[in-house]
Design an enzyme around this catalytic site. Sequence first.
Site, mmCIF file in Angstrom:
data_model
loop_
_atom_site.group_PDB
_atom_site.id
_atom_site.type_symbol
_atom_site.label_atom_id
_atom_site.label_comp_id
_atom_site.label_asym_id
_atom_site.label_seq_id
_atom_site.Cartn_x
_atom_site.Cartn_y
_atom_site.Cartn_z
ATOM 1 N N GLU A 42 -23.227 -19.005 -9.997
ATOM 2 C CA GLU A 42 -24.684 -19.025 -10.102
ATOM 3 C C GLU A 42 -25.207 -20.315 -10.725
ATOM 4 O O GLU A 42 -26.300 -20.777 -10.379
ATOM 5 C CB GLU A 42 -25.161 -17.833 -10.940
ATOM 6 C CG GLU A 42 -24.878 -16.465 -10.325
ATOM 7 C CD GLU A 42 -25.799 -16.126 -9.174
ATOM 8 O OE1 GLU A 42 -26.977 -16.537 -9.227
ATOM 9 O OE2 GLU A 42 -25.337 -15.471 -8.219
ATOM 10 N N ASP A 60 -34.579 -18.981 -1.327
ATOM 11 C CA ASP A 60 -33.921 -17.860 -0.648
ATOM 12 C C ASP A 60 -34.905 -16.723 -0.384
ATOM 13 O O ASP A 60 -34.502 -15.581 -0.165
ATOM 14 C CB ASP A 60 -32.740 -17.345 -1.485
ATOM 15 C CG ASP A 60 -33.179 -16.807 -2.846
ATOM 16 O OD1 ASP A 60 -34.360 -16.968 -3.211
ATOM 17 O OD2 ASP A 60 -32.330 -16.221 -3.544
ATOM 18 N N THR A 65 -35.718 -17.807 -9.335
ATOM 19 C CA THR A 65 -34.470 -17.217 -9.803
ATOM 20 C C THR A 65 -34.229 -17.746 -11.203
ATOM 21 O O THR A 65 -34.342 -18.952 -11.431
ATOM 22 C CB THR A 65 -33.302 -17.606 -8.872
ATOM 23 O OG1 THR A 65 -33.529 -17.050 -7.580
ATOM 24 C CG2 THR A 65 -31.975 -17.086 -9.415
#
Length: 258
Positions: A42, A60, A65
């Site tokens: 990540e 995405d 995020t």
Amino acid sequence: MSLTALASSALALTLSLTGQAPADLTDPHKKDIAMRLVSSAENSSLDWKAQYGYIEDIKDDRGYTAGIIGFCSGTGDMLELVELYTARKPGNVLARYLPALRKVNGTASHKGLDPHFTRDWKTAAKDPVFQRAQNDERDRVYFNPAVEQAKKDGLRALGQFAYYDAMVMHGPGGDRLSFGGIRKSALAKARPPAQGGNETTYLNAFLDARKAAMKAEEAHEDTSRVDTAQRVFLKKGNLDLDPPLTWKVYGDSYTIKK
């Protein structure tokens, strides 16, 4: 025989053969290994505790995020995190974004968040109350459900991690591209140990299903976190996820010595 009885029988067999219970990802050291493995994928770093302040839009279609597990403004888990933080510490620097987070939930939009949300997230990340909230939501939404299901399926630490990593990336839902759908696809090909199946065979089926789900989404089409990480451990027979561990993600090499 019920699935619970089968799982108990598998545990008893392991105890009789090794004299000890199978490795469990809830062990603090094993859990830390799991956090470092996820962080390598990540955040390109083994220092997962340095990621509380991470935030970006990775394009995405999930909005921002952020944080130690990739909480997303478009999928609801970021909203729930900020709600928890605000319940524990009213008036925090992120509380004013709750109306916007509710509106953008389910979309990739930043409306009402820009231009200062990323700055304020990084500020909040220095607060131990927010760090604990991230830890607690990670466990509630992802880690605990994944490990509990894996244990019901009779899987040891590697399988528990495979479930956890899949739930982190794909979400805990039941559709074909979420964790539930991936597990369903695996169960159609192989039986887990709790159903009398071979653990390695089942995990290969699960990782095959995981790869298929990853390839179905452009943002996740690089499958190295399966191919050159989890599959490497599986091929070595390291079902207990014991260090030393060496793997690659997105071309970068990592090692956990102990």
